[in-house]
Each structure stands twice: as structure tokens, then as C-alpha cells.
Design a protein around this motif. Sequence first.
Motif, PDB file in Angstrom:
ATOM      1  N   MET A 197     -12.255  37.013 -70.998  1.00 47.11           N
ATOM      2  CA  MET A 197     -13.230  36.031 -70.520  1.00 47.11           C
ATOM      3  C   MET A 197     -13.601  35.071 -71.658  1.00 47.11           C
ATOM      4  O   MET A 197     -13.743  35.471 -72.798  1.00 47.11           O
ATOM      5  N   ALA A 198     -13.726  33.844 -71.300  1.00 44.13           N
ATOM      6  CA  ALA A 198     -14.039  32.836 -72.313  1.00 44.13           C
ATOM      7  C   ALA A 198     -15.409  33.080 -72.917  1.00 44.13           C
ATOM      8  O   ALA A 198     -16.336  33.492 -72.231  1.00 44.13           O
ATOM      9  N   THR A 199     -15.517  32.851 -74.185  1.00 44.48           N
ATOM     10  CA  THR A 199     -16.790  33.095 -74.846  1.00 44.48           C
ATOM     11  C   THR A 199     -17.565  31.805 -75.091  1.00 44.48           C
ATOM     12  O   THR A 199     -18.771  31.819 -75.234  1.00 44.48           O
ATOM     13  N   THR A 200     -16.831  30.695 -75.157  1.00 45.49           N
ATOM     14  CA  THR A 200     -17.542  29.432 -75.373  1.00 45.49           C
ATOM     15  C   THR A 200     -18.277  29.024 -74.106  1.00 45.49           C
ATOM     16  O   THR A 200     -17.951  29.462 -73.018  1.00 45.49           O
ATOM     17  N   SER A 201     -19.273  28.167 -74.277  1.00 48.23           N
ATOM     18  CA  SER A 201     -20.128  27.859 -73.132  1.00 48.23           C
ATOM     19  C   SER A 201     -19.519  26.770 -72.247  1.00 48.23           C
ATOM     20  O   SER A 201     -18.713  25.961 -72.691  1.00 48.23           O
ATOM     21  N   LEU A 202     -19.955  26.802 -70.986  1.00 46.28           N
ATOM     22  CA  LEU A 202     -19.489  25.814 -70.033  1.00 46.28           C
ATOM     23  C   LEU A 202     -20.199  24.485 -70.267  1.00 46.28           C
ATOM     24  O   LEU A 202     -21.299  24.459 -70.825  1.00 46.28           O
ATOM     25  N   PRO A 203     -19.568  23.392 -69.835  1.00 43.09           N
ATOM     26  CA  PRO A 203     -20.236  22.087 -70.003  1.00 43.09           C
ATOM     27  C   PRO A 203     -21.574  22.056 -69.267  1.00 43.09           C
ATOM     28  O   PRO A 203     -21.754  22.753 -68.259  1.00 43.09           O
ATOM     29  N   ILE A 204     -22.489  21.243 -69.738  1.00 41.85           N
ATOM     30  CA  ILE A 204     -23.814  21.129 -69.116  1.00 41.85           C
ATOM     31  C   ILE A 204     -23.667  20.508 -67.731  1.00 41.85           C
ATOM     32  O   ILE A 204     -22.846  19.615 -67.524  1.00 41.85           O
ATOM     33  N   ARG A 205     -24.444  21.032 -66.772  1.00 46.62           N
ATOM     34  CA  ARG A 205     -24.408  20.490 -65.403  1.00 46.62           C
ATOM     35  C   ARG A 205     -24.785  19.017 -65.412  1.00 46.62           C
ATOM     36  O   ARG A 205     -25.663  18.586 -66.159  1.00 46.62           O
ATOM     37  N   ARG A 206     -24.126  18.288 -64.547  1.00 47.77           N
ATOM     38  CA  ARG A 206     -24.485  16.874 -64.406  1.00 47.77           C
ATOM     39  C   ARG A 206     -25.670  16.745 -63.455  1.00 47.77           C
ATOM     40  O   ARG A 206     -25.863  17.570 -62.574  1.00 47.77           O
ATOM     41  N   SER A 207     -26.419  15.701 -63.637  1.00 52.69           N
ATOM     42  CA  SER A 207     -27.594  15.501 -62.778  1.00 52.69           C
ATOM     43  C   SER A 207     -27.169  14.899 -61.441  1.00 52.69           C
ATOM     44  O   SER A 207     -26.015  14.484 -61.266  1.00 52.69           O
ATOM     45  N   PHE A 208     -28.095  14.841 -60.513  1.00 58.07           N
ATOM     46  CA  PHE A 208     -27.822  14.399 -59.146  1.00 58.07           C
ATOM     47  C   PHE A 208     -27.199  12.993 -59.141  1.00 58.07           C
ATOM     48  O   PHE A 208     -27.778  12.052 -59.675  1.00 58.07           O
ATOM     49  N   GLY A 209     -26.039  12.909 -58.529  1.00 60.55           N
ATOM     50  CA  GLY A 209     -25.369  11.619 -58.392  1.00 60.55           C
ATOM     51  C   GLY A 209     -24.598  11.175 -59.612  1.00 60.55           C
ATOM     52  O   GLY A 209     -23.956  10.130 -59.596  1.00 60.55           O
ATOM     53  N   GLU A 210     -24.667  11.953 -60.699  1.00 61.26           N
ATOM     54  CA  GLU A 210     -23.989  11.548 -61.929  1.00 61.26           C
ATOM     55  C   GLU A 210     -22.478  11.747 -61.799  1.00 61.26           C
ATOM     56  O   GLU A 210     -22.009  12.817 -61.415  1.00 61.26           O
ATOM     57  N   THR A 211     -21.735  10.725 -62.095  1.00 58.24           N
ATOM     58  CA  THR A 211     -20.276  10.801 -62.024  1.00 58.24           C
ATOM     59  C   THR A 211     -19.678   9.606 -62.756  1.00 58.24           C
ATOM     60  O   THR A 211     -20.354   8.587 -62.949  1.00 58.24           O
ATOM     61  N   LEU A 212     -18.428   9.750 -63.130  1.00 60.19           N
ATOM     62  CA  LEU A 212     -17.714   8.608 -63.707  1.00 60.19           C
ATOM     63  C   LEU A 212     -16.762   7.990 -62.689  1.00 60.19           C
ATOM     64  O   LEU A 212     -15.956   7.124 -63.031  1.00 60.19           O
ATOM     65  N   ARG A 213     -16.841   8.459 -61.458  1.00 55.94           N
ATOM     66  CA  ARG A 213     -15.999   7.885 -60.408  1.00 55.94           C
ATOM     67  C   ARG A 213     -16.367   6.421 -60.194  1.00 55.94           C
ATOM     68  O   ARG A 213     -17.552   6.058 -60.194  1.00 55.94           O
ATOM     69  N   ARG A 214     -15.354   5.589 -59.990  1.00 57.32           N
ATOM     70  CA  ARG A 214     -15.595   4.152 -59.829  1.00 57.32           C
ATOM     71  C   ARG A 214     -15.410   3.713 -58.375  1.00 57.32           C
ATOM     72  O   ARG A 214     -15.657   2.562 -58.053  1.00 57.32           O
ATOM     73  N   ASP A 215     -14.875   4.608 -57.547  1.00 57.41           N
ATOM     74  CA  ASP A 215     -14.617   4.213 -56.163  1.00 57.41           C
ATOM     75  C   ASP A 215     -15.907   4.328 -55.348  1.00 57.41           C
ATOM     76  O   ASP A 215     -16.969   4.685 -55.873  1.00 57.41           O
ATOM     77  N   LEU A 216     -15.819   4.030 -54.072  1.00 58.25           N
ATOM     78  CA  LEU A 216     -16.999   4.086 -53.199  1.00 58.25           C
ATOM     79  C   LEU A 216     -17.204   5.526 -52.723  1.00 58.25           C
ATOM     80  O   LEU A 216     -17.116   5.827 -51.531  1.00 58.25           O
ATOM     81  N   TRP A 217     -17.475   6.427 -53.648  1.00 62.31           N
ATOM     82  CA  TRP A 217     -17.568   7.851 -53.326  1.00 62.31           C
ATOM     83  C   TRP A 217     -18.712   8.153 -52.367  1.00 62.31           C
ATOM     84  O   TRP A 217     -18.686   9.135 -51.639  1.00 62.31           O
ATOM     85  N   TRP A 218     -19.720   7.295 -52.333  1.00 59.21           N
ATOM     86  CA  TRP A 218     -20.884   7.541 -51.500  1.00 59.21           C
ATOM     87  C   TRP A 218     -20.648   7.102 -50.048  1.00 59.21           C
ATOM     88  O   TRP A 218     -21.375   7.498 -49.148  1.00 59.21           O
ATOM     89  N   LEU A 219     -19.601   6.294 -49.819  1.00 57.65           N
ATOM     90  CA  LEU A 219     -19.411   5.703 -48.490  1.00 57.65           C
ATOM     91  C   LEU A 219     -19.099   6.735 -47.397  1.00 57.65           C
ATOM     92  O   LEU A 219     -19.747   6.700 -46.329  1.00 57.65           O
ATOM     93  N   PRO A 220     -18.151   7.670 -47.594  1.00 57.00           N
ATOM     94  CA  PRO A 220     -17.900   8.650 -46.520  1.00 57.00           C
ATOM     95  C   PRO A 220     -19.156   9.436 -46.134  1.00 57.00           C
ATOM     96  O   PRO A 220     -19.406   9.675 -44.949  1.00 57.00           O
TER      97      PRO A 220
END
Lengths: 260, 247
Positions: free
Chosen positions: A1-24
Motif C-alpha cells: 500500500m502506498a505510504t505517501t499521501s493522496l492529493p488534496i481534494r478539490r473544492s466544489f466546481g474546481e477543475t481544469l476542464r475547458r469544455d462546457l462540462w456544466w452543460l449536460p
Amino acid sequence: MATTSLPIRRSFGETLRRDLWWLPGVLTFIGLGAFVVYSTWAAFQGEHYAFGNYLSPFYSPEIFGDSPHAMFGAKPAWIPAWVPFSPALLILWAPGGFRFTCYYYRGAYYKAFWADPPACAVGEPRDSYWGERKFPLILQNVHRYFLYLALVFLIFLAHDAWKGFWFADGFGVGVGSIVLAANVFFLAAYTFGCHSLRHVVGGKCDELADKPVRCAAYKACTSLNVKHMLFAWCSLFVVGFSDLYVRMLSMGIWSDWRIF
Amino acid sequence: MRKATFKIWRGNSEGGEFKSYDADIQPGMVVLDAVLQIQGEQAGDLACRWNCRAGKCGSCSAEINGKPKLMCMTRMNTLPENEPITVEPMKAFPLKKDLVTDVSWNYEVKKKIKKFKPRAPDAEDGTWRMSQGDVDRVQEFRKCIECFLCQDVCHVLRDHHKHEEFIGPRFLVYAAALEMHPLDTENRLGDLKDESNIGYCNITKCCTKVCPESITITDNAIIPLKERVVDEFYDPLTKLVKILRRK
């Protein structure tokens, strides 16, 4: 099992996606929301649900009611007067439950109404998560029982569609006849492509080659299942429009065009 | 030749930041080509895992413009030209350095799934007979290249960090390949319900959308497994039929 920590959770709506991800999600919210509001309103009306040989699918089968389509006559006396009554309220829970527990709709409304997640690879609003392994969402496992009811409802709706071609002067085709027939077509395409039905008819078997009937049924279900989302939306729209069409005819706002 | 600006995540589990690099873009290039160009010419210490450059080894998984993808299969002409392209490591696994994550958790999970247990051979020479149609159904699952993009995009792992309780879509596909195999006799349904917690999946289909091998993960693997779990644990009618058949 990995011992290093997982990345910090992103906050609500946070993303680097550039498309219209909210549209569907927005379209699903509007589409499903509008249907729920309209169908609830229509179910509580208790009138203008039949016109001649046409019966609104929201009120079919009409167990008790005032229209000539009622199976057992008017509202029985044993139902207290203070209880809100409409023929639709007696039956609409079954097809409603079928859609509510449908695998496609579940994924769609978890995202659109509960932001769980808002879209793929987009941050969520909540830390806690139970999924479908605990109450209340564990109840989604009842889906196959709603499927069995939906199959029975299809028989009634097919009968209504057939009656839609028989007018006082005999066989004919009106726009309403086509609307009710289209409703059965899309509901059947949606229901026969159900994931649970696919499982029941053959998916549960590891070996299908020696079961030709099951194998054929599984293949047929699979071919519809591939387009389950499409048929889910088409059938939702057409069933709502069918009620609207009959309602408008009954209210005298629209007139039915008799093709022949 | 045009130039493209890349914002690449540089750092480790302690922290980091996006750093900007320019790369010369030739027709036919993929993101991995540009990242390796940057590594060769501007950032020799950029950590990046890659191997086959053909979408078959599953090594170069990353997030490009926020979407989990294989760098070697993402053509530059599919990305917007006028804005920087972000490249960051997968978010569901601990970060080692830059674009490299520690995916060893996946190998530990795989060990816990009950192995293939075939029935007794059908013929005296120790061989089995199977219908091609029956094998085709599980063949789809064997296309998996273990890139772990499905694990990365799964919000149960990515956002809720349920690694101790949930095995993720990759291993639900693996379990489906075994459970639905025409020769297999092992029963994994109890484990799927209680140990693997298949109930955590809420059918978002994100795993299916990111799969570079186009495996229909949700519809063909996860939902069929969920239905089998319903058969075994939640459906009284199916249970009754099973009991009556045994008598």
C-alpha cells in the motif's frame, strides 16, 4: 500500500476542464425537473385526461375514474373525501419508480441534482459519501421489480394505442393515434433496453450458447441497451407530450386532425 | 511550425506549481512528444512515465486540460491552439514527482480478488469446450491496458478517497472478466458486496468515458455485476426460485 499521501481534494466546481462540462448537468436538471413538475401537476388535475378514444398515458390504466376508459367505474365510496384523488395517483408511482431507479437516470440525476459529482473530474460539494450501499440509496436495488410492473403497463398502453385507431365511425388514423402509438414505441424501446431486463433474460448466465431463446433475447436487449439514454429521453418527452396532446384536445384548445 | 505553451505541474507530495514551457509543434504530434521535447531541451529533471508511445502500455496517464487521458494518444490538433495546455498528474493516487504517481495501490487491490477457478476439464486430454459467443462477452474486458485512468476519474477514489473500501472500476472490470467467464466456478459476489463495496459506484459513467480502449465499463461490467449482487443478496424472488430449484 502506498505510504505517501493522496492529493488534496478539490473544492466544489474546481477543475481544469475547458469544455462546457456544466452543460449536460444543466440540461438534465432542466429536462428532468420540467418533466417532474409537469407530470405531478397533470397527475393532480384529475380531469381532461381523455378525449374520445384517446386516453392520456399518465392515467392508464384508469382503474377508477369518470371517463369511459375506467376499468371499474367511478371513484369508490370507500376512498375518504378528504384524500386527494385522481386516477393518475393510483398508478403513476409504478412508471415513476421505474424511471427513478433506472441505472441511466440514477447516474444522470446524481450528477445534475446532487452534484455527486457535478461532472467527471470536477470537484464535489460534500466530503461524505455513502453511494448506493446504505439506506436510502440501497433501495435502488428494487429496480427490477419496477421493471416487471413497467412491462405490465406497456400492455395497457399498447391496448390504449390500439384503441386510439378506433373511432366512433370505425378504424381511422388521427394525429392522436400516431402520438399514442409513438409513445408505446419509445416506451417499449426504453423498457426492453433496461439493464435489469438484459440481466434477467440472459446476462445472469455465463453460458448462453446452449440457450438459444435466452441468447436471442439477450442480444435484442443489448442492441436497445446501447441506446438506453436516447430512448430514456425520447420516451420521457413523448409520454409527456402524449398527456399534453390529449389534455389540449379535451380542453378544446387543440383539435385532432383526422388523417383518414 | 507553430509554438504551443504548456503548463506542466512540477512538484511532489509536499507541494508544487504549474510551470510554463514552450514547445515546437509539428503536424501529427501528440502531447507526449511535446512533453518529451520539453524534458529533453528545457527541463531535464521533469519526471514523466512513458513506454510504448502507442496507447498499449498504459504508462503515460495524466490529466490534459483537466481530463484524464493518455499523453501518447492525445493529438495536439485536438487541443485548443490559442491557450496554454495544462498537463498534471493523476489525482486519485499519491504523487511521486511531477507527472509520476504511485499506482502501487492498484496492484495490492488486484491480489485480493479471488483468482480464476475453472471447472473440471471437459475432455480427457484436460481441455475445455467453450462457445465463441460466450467468450466474446468477457473478451472486451481483456482489452484493459491498466492505465488506471478509470480509477483516476472515479469520484469515489478521486474525491472521496475510499481506497480502503472500494476497488474502483478497473478491478470491477477485472472481477467481471472472471465472474462472467464461462469456465469459472468461483463466487465473488459476497466479496464484491462487502469487501469491494460495489455499492459505492453511483453509475456516473465517467470511467467509460475516459477508457482509451473504449471498454463499456459501466454498462457491460459494473451494472451486470450489480445485478448479480442483487440476485444474491437483495432479490427475495430470485432467492426463492434458487431454493426451489435446489429441492
